[in-house]
Design an enzyme around this catalytic site. Structure first.
Site, PDB file in Angstrom:
ATOM      1  N   ASP A  13       0.820  -1.220   0.000  1.00  0.00           N
ATOM      2  CA  ASP A  13       0.000   0.000   0.000  1.00  0.00           C
ATOM      3  C   ASP A  13       0.849   1.264   0.000  1.00  0.00           C
ATOM      4  O   ASP A  13       0.420   2.302   0.501  1.00  0.00           O
ATOM      5  CB  ASP A  13      -0.957   0.026   1.205  1.00  0.00           C
ATOM      6  N   ALA A  39      -3.466  -7.971  -4.192  1.00  0.00           N
ATOM      7  CA  ALA A  39      -2.935  -6.613  -4.148  1.00  0.00           C
ATOM      8  C   ALA A  39      -3.745  -5.746  -5.095  1.00  0.00           C
ATOM      9  O   ALA A  39      -4.222  -6.214  -6.125  1.00  0.00           O
ATOM     10  CB  ALA A  39      -1.462  -6.605  -4.558  1.00  0.00           C
ATOM     11  N   HIS A  41      -3.979  -1.693  -6.984  1.00  0.00           N
ATOM     12  CA  HIS A  41      -3.428  -0.372  -7.252  1.00  0.00           C
ATOM     13  C   HIS A  41      -4.586   0.578  -7.516  1.00  0.00           C
ATOM     14  O   HIS A  41      -5.474   0.276  -8.316  1.00  0.00           O
ATOM     15  CB  HIS A  41      -2.525  -0.381  -8.483  1.00  0.00           C
ATOM     16  N   THR A  42      -4.572   1.733  -6.870  1.00  0.00           N
ATOM     17  CA  THR A  42      -5.555   2.766  -7.143  1.00  0.00           C
ATOM     18  C   THR A  42      -4.867   3.901  -7.887  1.00  0.00           C
ATOM     19  O   THR A  42      -3.914   4.493  -7.379  1.00  0.00           O
ATOM     20  CB  THR A  42      -6.187   3.299  -5.850  1.00  0.00           C
TER      21      THR A  42
END
Length: 429
Positions: A13, A39, A41-42
């Site tokens: 993160d 996992a 991703h933003t």
């Protein structure tokens, strides 16, 4: 030509997705080399948010994106993600996206096993996301896994999968009293995925070798973080793969000589999701401030992240484990408004001072952080685009990180947007 690995230096993160998206503009290919859809991703591009779990972040830049052999892939999640990206105008086509034929497939029984095992552990849960990652890696190591290359021979795939589902049903029923999976239904579902994904299955190692011969630049995108590494992390509160930079070679099918540098992504403070020791964790208003201001909720699980001060002990060890050549500091803007910042420079354990990150979680859980106070800043830095325009206190904070870790700061993120970034040294330049 430069080939750069991007890795997280904490417990995941750290903001790797944004940095990969930024650097993808300078790369020709982007590769995921480990992990799975545990996992997320933003990314925020032109005010629009994209959440990616499997497809490399470079897809938004129109780059050739690859999933390496070190990744375990849930085809249900992958096909859904591909469709979601297409619906928003992103070109996810065979000419732009490939999955390694050697990558292992997450099967429905992997997810079921993951969940029932975690439930059976009671108060000793390790905080799995329940997405079947661990059980899939177990089958890979146990030589019982199914790979994407198997999907290219449908009659054989049907037979192999049916046999595996029946075997796992026995395990689920006898060990946990769980309901068995529908063999025919599961096989039919996965045959559908095989037909959809067949055009995307390729020899990723060969593609990368050809790219190297042509002098093209490659960005290797890591998932999770250094201290979730199965070997080097806070075991057993870790993931099931090697998250460190060395696995970029194993997980994508290239040799070490093909790598040029390693960029370590560091959140300006520290966060962790789930269980496990966390020496600098805060339980006060400052921790709440970080959680609230930083919107610290997991992109994959939605779980609230635990927050604490920056830990230079773990960062220095991460620099050694990954061979870091540069740092990217993310979410520096979140610290705006705090009068004083703290950096953990050592641990106190049973009357002794520790300067290295301990391998034993029991020891780590009993470590008390030794802090160094650093002046904070009040100025809004979200619009800053040059290091010279950062407040003096912010620059001193970054300089102190470099001094403690022994690695220079190359990039600073001051907001979620792609443009909210200060590039001091471009790893691809």
């Amino acid at each position: 030509m430069a080939n750069i690995v991007v890795v997280g230096t904490q417990w995941g993160d750290e903001g790797k997705g944004k940095i990969v998206d930024l650097l993808a503009a300078f790369a020709d290919l982007v590769v995921r080399f480990q992990g799975g859809n545990n996992a997320g991703h933003t990314l925020v591009v032109n005010g629009e948010s994209f959440i990616s779990h499997l497809v490399p972040s470079g897809i938004l830049q129109g780059k050739m994106c690859l999933i390496g052999n070190g990744v375990v892939v849930d085809p249900a999640v992958l096909t859904e993600e591909m469709a979601a990206l297409r619906s928003r105008g992103v070109a996810v086509i065979p000419e732009k996206f490939k999955v390694s034929a050697s990558a292992h497939i997450i099967m429905p029984y992997h997810k079921t096993i993951d969940l029932v095992r975690e439930e059976a552990k009671g108060h000793e849960k390790i905080g799995t996301t329940g997405r079947g990652i661990g059980p899939c890696y177990e089958d890979k190591v146990g030589r019982n896994g199914l790979r994407f290359v198997d999907m290219l021979d449908l009659p054989a795939f049907r037979e192999k999968m049916a046999r595996q589902v029946k075997e796992k049903n026995l395990y689920l029923e006898r060990m946990f009293g769980a309901a068995p999976l529908d063999v025919d239904g599961a096989v039919a579902e996965y045959v559908g995925y095989a037909e959809t994904l067949a055009p995307y299955i390729a020899d990723v190692s060969r593609i990368l070798a050809d790219a190297s011969d042509e002098g093209r630049q490659v960005l290797f995108e890591g998932a999770q973080g250094t201290y979730l590494d199965i070997d080097h992390g806070t075991y057993p509160y870790v993931t099931s793969s090697n998250t460190v930079a060395g696995n970029a070679c194993c997980g994508s099918g290239i040799g070490p000589r093909d790598l040029s540098g390693v960029l370590g992504i560091v959140k300006a403070y520290t966060t962790r999701v789930g269980e496990g020791p966390f020496p600098t964790e805060l339980f006060d208003d400052v921790g709440d401030f970080m959680q609230r201001t930083g919107s610290e909720f997991g992109a994959t699980t939605g779980r609230k992240r635990r927050c604490g001060w920056l830990d230079a002990v773990m960062l220095k060890s991460a620099a050694r484990l990954n061979g870091l050549t540069g740092l990217a500091i993310t979410k520096l803007d979140v610290l705006t408004g705090l009068d004083t910042l703290e950096i953990c420079t050592a641990y106190r354990y049973q009357g002794k001072t520790l300067s290295d990150f301990p391998a034993d979680v029991k020891t780590l859980s009993q470590c008390e952080p030794v802090y160094e106070a650093v002046q904070g800043w009040q100025e809004d830095i979200s619009g800053v685009r040059s290091a010279a325009d950062l407040p003096d206190a912010a620059r001193r904070y970054l300089d102190r990180i470099t001094e403690l870790v022994g690695v220079r700061v190359d990039i600073v993120s001051v907001g979620a947007g792609r443009d909210q970034t200060v590039v001091i040294n471009n790893p691809f330049a």
